[in-house]
Scaffold this motif. Structure first.
Motif, PDB file in Angstrom:
ATOM      1  N   PRO A  38      11.109  60.119  69.851  1.00 20.14           N
ATOM      2  CA  PRO A  38      12.031  58.835  69.468  1.00 20.14           C
ATOM      3  C   PRO A  38      13.504  59.475  69.017  1.00 20.14           C
ATOM      4  N   PHE A  39      13.265  60.398  68.223  1.00 23.15           N
ATOM      5  CA  PHE A  39      14.497  60.812  67.351  1.00 23.15           C
ATOM      6  C   PHE A  39      15.423  61.553  68.543  1.00 23.15           C
ATOM      7  N   ASN A  40      14.617  62.304  69.322  1.00 23.05           N
ATOM      8  CA  ASN A  40      15.348  63.283  70.339  1.00 23.05           C
ATOM      9  C   ASN A  40      16.141  62.298  71.527  1.00 23.05           C
ATOM     10  N   TRP A  41      15.446  61.159  71.690  1.00 27.50           N
ATOM     11  CA  TRP A  41      16.036  60.141  72.469  1.00 27.50           C
ATOM     12  C   TRP A  41      17.375  59.666  71.972  1.00 27.50           C
ATOM     13  N   GLN A  42      17.546  59.438  70.533  1.00 26.31           N
ATOM     14  CA  GLN A  42      18.758  58.757  70.190  1.00 26.31           C
ATOM     15  C   GLN A  42      19.741  60.024  70.180  1.00 26.31           C
ATOM     16  N   LEU A  43      19.572  61.309  70.198  1.00 29.17           N
ATOM     17  CA  LEU A  43      20.410  62.352  69.721  1.00 29.17           C
ATOM     18  C   LEU A  43      20.678  63.370  70.952  1.00 29.17           C
ATOM     19  N   SER A  44      19.715  63.186  71.995  1.00 29.16           N
ATOM     20  CA  SER A  44      20.000  64.164  73.104  1.00 29.16           C
ATOM     21  C   SER A  44      21.307  64.139  73.623  1.00 29.16           C
ATOM     22  N   GLY A  45      21.858  65.216  74.008  1.00 27.12           N
ATOM     23  CA  GLY A  45      22.939  65.211  74.621  1.00 27.12           C
ATOM     24  C   GLY A  45      24.410  64.813  73.652  1.00 27.12           C
ATOM     25  N   SER A  46      24.010  64.835  72.311  1.00 35.75           N
ATOM     26  CA  SER A  46      25.176  64.489  71.428  1.00 35.75           C
ATOM     27  C   SER A  46      25.675  65.689  70.717  1.00 35.75           C
TER      28      SER A  46
ATOM     29  N   ILE B   2      17.561  75.487  57.431  1.00 28.52           N
ATOM     30  CA  ILE B   2      18.190  74.329  57.819  1.00 28.52           C
ATOM     31  C   ILE B   2      18.184  73.978  59.601  1.00 28.52           C
ATOM     32  N   ALA B   3      18.379  75.381  60.181  1.00 28.47           N
ATOM     33  CA  ALA B   3      18.560  75.035  61.651  1.00 28.47           C
ATOM     34  C   ALA B   3      16.823  74.800  62.071  1.00 28.47           C
ATOM     35  N   GLY B   4      16.131  75.452  61.545  1.00 33.83           N
ATOM     36  CA  GLY B   4      14.803  74.974  61.805  1.00 33.83           C
ATOM     37  C   GLY B   4      14.059  73.517  61.540  1.00 33.83           C
ATOM     38  N   LEU B   5      14.820  72.996  60.393  1.00 39.00           N
ATOM     39  CA  LEU B   5      14.497  71.935  59.993  1.00 39.00           C
ATOM     40  C   LEU B   5      15.106  70.801  60.924  1.00 39.00           C
ATOM     41  N   THR B   6      16.239  70.967  61.468  1.00 39.01           N
ATOM     42  CA  THR B   6      16.980  70.029  62.582  1.00 39.01           C
ATOM     43  C   THR B   6      16.255  70.428  63.536  1.00 39.01           C
ATOM     44  N   GLY B   7      15.560  71.308  63.935  1.00 40.23           N
ATOM     45  CA  GLY B   7      14.730  71.612  65.340  1.00 40.23           C
ATOM     46  C   GLY B   7      13.549  70.850  65.239  1.00 40.23           C
ATOM     47  N   ILE B   8      12.966  70.760  63.780  1.00 39.44           N
ATOM     48  CA  ILE B   8      11.648  69.691  63.926  1.00 39.44           C
ATOM     49  C   ILE B   8      12.212  68.487  63.992  1.00 39.44           C
ATOM     50  N   MET B   9      13.265  68.038  63.458  1.00 33.41           N
ATOM     51  CA  MET B   9      13.913  66.658  63.796  1.00 33.41           C
ATOM     52  C   MET B   9      14.002  66.386  65.250  1.00 33.41           C
TER      53      MET B   9
ATOM     54  N   SER C   7      12.045  61.678  50.790  1.00 34.35           N
ATOM     55  CA  SER C   7      11.907  60.261  51.045  1.00 34.35           C
ATOM     56  C   SER C   7      13.442  59.741  51.162  1.00 34.35           C
ATOM     57  N   GLY C   8      14.302  60.268  50.278  1.00 36.71           N
ATOM     58  CA  GLY C   8      15.841  59.977  50.248  1.00 36.71           C
ATOM     59  C   GLY C   8      16.545  60.268  51.524  1.00 36.71           C
ATOM     60  N   LEU C   9      16.213  61.679  51.788  1.00 30.47           N
ATOM     61  CA  LEU C   9      16.808  62.217  53.215  1.00 30.47           C
ATOM     62  C   LEU C   9      16.247  61.187  54.504  1.00 30.47           C
ATOM     63  N   LEU C  10      14.931  60.869  54.417  1.00 27.49           N
ATOM     64  CA  LEU C  10      14.724  60.305  55.626  1.00 27.49           C
ATOM     65  C   LEU C  10      15.278  58.847  55.572  1.00 27.49           C
ATOM     66  N   TYR C  11      15.431  58.284  54.188  1.00 25.71           N
ATOM     67  CA  TYR C  11      15.929  56.756  54.206  1.00 25.71           C
ATOM     68  C   TYR C  11      17.217  56.851  54.725  1.00 25.71           C
ATOM     69  N   THR C  12      18.326  57.709  54.148  1.00 24.67           N
ATOM     70  CA  THR C  12      19.488  57.602  54.690  1.00 24.67           C
ATOM     71  C   THR C  12      19.830  57.882  56.314  1.00 24.67           C
ATOM     72  N   ALA C  13      18.789  58.653  56.869  1.00 25.41           N
ATOM     73  CA  ALA C  13      19.013  59.188  58.168  1.00 25.41           C
ATOM     74  C   ALA C  13      18.293  58.298  59.060  1.00 25.41           C
ATOM     75  N   LEU C  14      17.315  57.676  58.865  1.00 30.95           N
ATOM     76  CA  LEU C  14      16.432  56.944  59.787  1.00 30.95           C
ATOM     77  C   LEU C  14      17.286  55.779  60.405  1.00 30.95           C
ATOM     78  N   GLY C  15      17.976  55.193  59.416  1.00 31.18           N
ATOM     79  CA  GLY C  15      18.666  53.927  59.985  1.00 31.18           C
ATOM     80  C   GLY C  15      19.544  54.383  61.241  1.00 31.18           C
ATOM     81  N   ILE C  16      20.228  55.609  60.919  1.00 33.85           N
ATOM     82  CA  ILE C  16      21.156  55.940  62.054  1.00 33.85           C
ATOM     83  C   ILE C  16      20.344  56.502  63.112  1.00 33.85           C
ATOM     84  N   ILE C  17      19.238  57.134  63.002  1.00 33.91           N
ATOM     85  CA  ILE C  17      18.532  57.900  64.041  1.00 33.91           C
ATOM     86  C   ILE C  17      17.642  56.900  64.788  1.00 33.91           C
ATOM     87  N   ASN C  18      16.854  56.223  64.195  1.00 34.41           N
ATOM     88  CA  ASN C  18      15.968  55.377  64.734  1.00 34.41           C
ATOM     89  C   ASN C  18      15.728  53.741  64.021  1.00 34.41           C
ATOM     90  N   PRO C  19      16.795  53.126  64.145  1.00 33.36           N
ATOM     91  CA  PRO C  19      16.927  51.818  63.558  1.00 33.36           C
ATOM     92  C   PRO C  19      15.679  50.894  63.612  1.00 33.36           C
TER      93      PRO C  19
END
Lengths: 291, 557
Positions: free
Chosen positions: B386-394, B374-381, A212-224
């Motif tokens: 919606p996540f991808n829309w923010q970071l695609s091409g970055s 770690i690489a797999g986890l960022t791949g899942i992200m 939850s902490g990881l998601l909390y810190t990241a989600l604000g940047i990723i998907n506000p």
């Protein structure tokens, strides 16, 4: 050439191997020139085509009517006995039906992870729906929010729209919830035997806090947008609910012996005569001719 | 057997002149020599691709920098990506597969030795053709030089309007030539493993590295073919007026994306699956335990092979597919993480309770496990639309991708080098230099690719030539560039270690790691015929059976 054929190729003269040949490199070079000529000069392609024809003819003559070979001299000497730096093997005391096993000796079965995941999913769903009813006045709010994780239509809902039923969002949320719960349940089944001390503390409390902490810190940047709509206290509570229930269910299942050295068909309960030598301490397969 | 034969003296090789030796390498059909040529070829291009990367990192280390021009920068990132994928990663996998698979399955050569040589030379000449673009790519228009359209060459950048001269032609023609080489090697690999295994080696006794290679080769057949077809279509567009990718004339630029990524994403698995093979051979030997869950490992590999062909459009979430399309590719992308996770747990299960030996191959393998996770986890992200829309091409995507390629694949390859170098050369690599290489590379890797995620999250787009000061990107880019230098130094130490150890290293003997598979039963380096007598195996660990006649595996398999 078959293995039997090859095996018979070691004779008094040596071992028969394919003869080295320049035609593969000639053919490859010709093909490259043929392509290069398309963007340089037609003469380059013509040269490439000539080399390709030469390469093909030469290659055919290498293998037709009979394949060309070389005989490599070979002295068949007595094989050096295989040696090991660790001649001693530690043997664990096991029940007679488990004549051999490797660490880890016992494990939670896959079904334990599935049961844990399903139980956790129910606990989490109850807490999430409770949040929807108590804080938002609608059970659909958390469901629509969950589907917004991957379903792009849901992310565009306004606050009021999040409180109403949407079939697509509901289906996507169910799939996400079920798959994720099962996978995390399986993860618990695999991880808990490796955590001999206080598995519930780690699986039920610490892991959800970290996640939850990881998601909390990241989600604000990723998907506000999504970040603003999540109630983090309830989010963490529902993660605890999942972790504790899943951990308890998994850890209460009976462990089974790992069957690493048993063929998959036998482990799946399929009767496959001859798939495994059904004897212990017998003669070697060379001696009794069983291959 | 009726065949034309000629005798070859073993002493002849020792008295050959340099020209005769070169002729010997050029005409060889021996799988081991071809494997070494693949590996040597890949290492040369690793250095070239590495230099291109370092040029980019120097350019990006400071804001408003002009170390190279924007045009050169475009060529550098295009050639770096293309080189590393097609002329480093794939050849190195084919090289190790070529060298070790016949030894692992107990046969004397690949099924089609001449096709093997042909395939290697196609790959090598394809690379030369592409690199010829640096001098030949200007074409009649006086424009161009090396390709500059990015490694996935999106339409319409490859059209005549945006790419005059011949740079894009050299890119597509070079890949067509090398693509046929990849297909040839894959056919050969599959045939060898299916038809040439030694007596007793049933499929469930086959080394996992062979399993990984057969799955990888099958994937190459299905993945390279659409890429080759698309390269031909580009050429038709450019020279014969076809309009496959010309949107204004009724074609579709998105079709190119589909063609490319239906190759491009399985390609990642084409590279990572043999890396799984390296790890699956190294981890048991240095944990002194057999692999945990062999049948599940095989099943997971096959599952990855299938699922990886259904995930390609996650590279295209920002293109504008409908919601169901996005959702489907998000779910399949997440699903491919399941068999991958199973494999990670099986490796952990193998290490669990083992007598771990922290030799250099094992260090690289352990780092692989952590980094690939770690690489797999960022791949899942990134699989979340919606996540991808923010970071695609970055730069977040660049960091994720390099975490897979470098943190996963390259670490496994380095592990493979330290593991099999003694077999290939008969000499041990220096452990001291190996550990120095490992730690410098780990530090450099994490400095570069951990911190590369951050400018991506802060909005730095990939492929930009430079950036303004004051955006908060400077410090991260400087750290990333310093990490690249660490990695460069580490690779130089590795190259030095290989050269030094070849002349001065300790003799390896047949079986320096006390291992269990067939390649360790023959001399180091093996004779041309591999085995004087074709071995017969009774279990998946034939050398264990020989070393422990009182407790052989065959009783229990």
């Amino acid at each position: 050439m078959s293995n039997e054929h090859r095996a018979s190729n070691a004779d008094r003269n040596g071992i028969v191997m394919p003869q080295p040949t320049a035609w593969p490199i000639t053919l490859a070079f010709g093909f490259m020139l043929l392509m290069a000529g398309l963007v340089t000069n037609a003469a380059v392609s013509v040269l490439g085509a000539i080399l390709m024809v030469a390469g093909c003819v030469g290659w055919f003559r290498d293998v037709l009517p009979h394949e060309k070979h070389v005989v490599i001299p070979c002295e068949i000497v007595e094989a050096v006995p295989a040696q090991t730096q660790r001649a001693q093997v530690k043997v664990f005391d096991l029940a007679p039906e488990h004549a051999r096993a490797f660490l880890p000796i016992t494990y939670y079965p896959i079904s334990a992870g599935i049961k844990g995941g399903l139980a956790g999913s129910v606990a989490m769903a109850v807490l999430a729906v409770a949040y929807g009813v108590i804080k938002q006045g609608s059970i659909w709010y958390p469901i629509n929010l969950l589907s917004a994780a991957i379903y792009s239509q849901s992310i565009q809902f306004g606050t009021e729209s999040l409180k109403t039923f949407h079939l697509n969002s509901f289906l996507v949320a169910c799939v996400i919830h079920l798959i994720t719960s099962l996978l995390v349940g399986l993860l618990y089944g695999a991880m808990l035997p490796m955590i001999p001390r206080r598995p519930i503390l780690l699986g039920g409390i610490i892991a959800p806090i970290l996640w939850s902490g990881l998601l909390y810190t990241a989600l604000g940047i990723i998907n506000p947008l999504l970040d603003k709509k999540i109630d983090w206290l309830w989010f963490v509570i529902s993660q605890f609910g999942f972790g504790i229930v899943a951990g308890l269910v998994v850890s209460r299942q009976d462990k089974v012996f790992t069957q690493q050295n048993i063929p998959f068909a036998l482990r799946a309960g399929i009767e496959v005569p001859g798939a495994m030598r059904e004897r212990i301490g017998g003669s070697s397969p060379d001696e009794d001719g069983r291959r | 057997m009726s065949s034309e034969t000629m005798a070859l003296s073993p002493h002849a090789v020792e008295t050959q002149s340099l020209a005769e030796r070169l002729h010997g390498w050029a005409t060889t059909v021996d799988h081991k020599r071809i494997g070494v040529m693949y590996i040597g070829f890949a290492l040369i291009f690793l250095v070239i691709g590495g230099i291109e990367a370092i040029i980019m990192r120097i350019q990006l280390a400071l804001p408003n920098n002009d170390f190279v021009s924007p045009q050169v920068f475009n060529r550098m990132f295009t050639m770096h990506g293309t080189t590393m994928i097609f002329f480093v990663a794939m050849p190195i996998m084919f090289g190790f597969g070529n060298y070790t698979v016949p030894l692992l399955v107990g046969t004397r050569d690949m099924a089609f030795p001449r096709l093997n040589a042909f395939s290697f030379w196609l790959t090598a000449f394809g690379a030369l053709l592409m690199y010829f673009s640096f001098v030949g790519g200007f074409g009649l228009y006086g424009a161009g030089s090396a390709p500059d359209v990015g490694w996935f060459a999106y339409a319409p950048l490859t059209s005549k309007v945006f790419s005059p001269g011949h740079s894009s032609d050299f890119w597509s023609l070079g890949l067509i030539v090398s693509g046929f080489g990849s297909i040839g090697t894959s056919v050969n690999m599959i045939t060898t493993i299916v038809c040439s295994r030694c007596p007793g080696m049933t499929l469930n006794k086959m080394p996992l590295f062979a399993w990984m290679n057969i799955v990888m080769s099958g994937m190459v057949l299905f993945a390279i073919s659409p890429l080759t077809a698309a390269q031909i279509m580009i050429s038709l567009d450019r020279y014969l007026g076809a309009h496959f990718f010309d949107t204004q004339a009724g074609g579709s630029a998105v079709i190119w994306m589909h063609f490319f990524w239906i190759f491009g994403h399985p390609e990642v698995y084409i590279l990572i699956i043999p890396s799984f093979g390296f790890i699956s051979e190294i981890v048991p030997v240095f944990s002194r335990k057999p692999i945990f869950g062999y049948p599940i490992m095989v099943g997971a590999t096959v599952a990855i092979g299938f699922i990886s062909f259904s995930v390609w459009a996650h590279h295209m979430f920002t293109v504008g597919m409908n919601s169901w399309g996005n959702t489907f590719f998000a779910i399949t992308t997440m699903a491919v993480g399941v068999p991958t996770g199973i494999k990670i747990f099986n490796w952990l299960g193998t290490i669990w309770g083992g007598k771990i030996q922290f030799k250099t191959p094992m260090l690289f393998s352990l780092a692989f496990l952590f980094q690939f996770l770690i690489a797999g986890l960022t791949g899942i992200m990134l699989s979340s639309t919606p996540f991808n829309w923010q970071l695609s091409g970055s730069y977040f995507v660049v960091a994720h991708f390099h975490y897979v390629i470098v943190g996963g694949i390259l670490f496994a390859v380095f592990g493979g080098f330290y593991y099999w170098y003694p077999k290939i050369t008969g000499k041990m690599l220096s452990e001291r230099l190996g550990k120095l290489h490992f730690w410098l590379f780990v530090i450099g890797f994490h400095l570069t690719f951990d911190f590369m995620h951050i400018p991506g999250l802060l909005g730095m787009p990939r492929r930009i030539y430079t950036y303004e000061a004051g955006r908060g990107w400077e410090i991260w880019n400087q750290i990333v560039s310093v990490g690249a230098l660490f990695q460069g130094v580490a690779v130089l130490i590795f190259v030095f270690n290989m050269i030094w150890s070849y002349w001065k290293g300790k003799d390896a003997g047949c079986d320096p790691w006390d291992a269990w598979t067939l390649e360790w039963t023959t001399t180091s380096p093996p004779p041309e015929y591999n085995f004087a007598t074709i071995p017969t195996v009774h279990s998946s660990r034939p050398l264990w059976d020989l070393k422990h006649p009182e407790d052989p595996d065959w009783k229990y398999e």
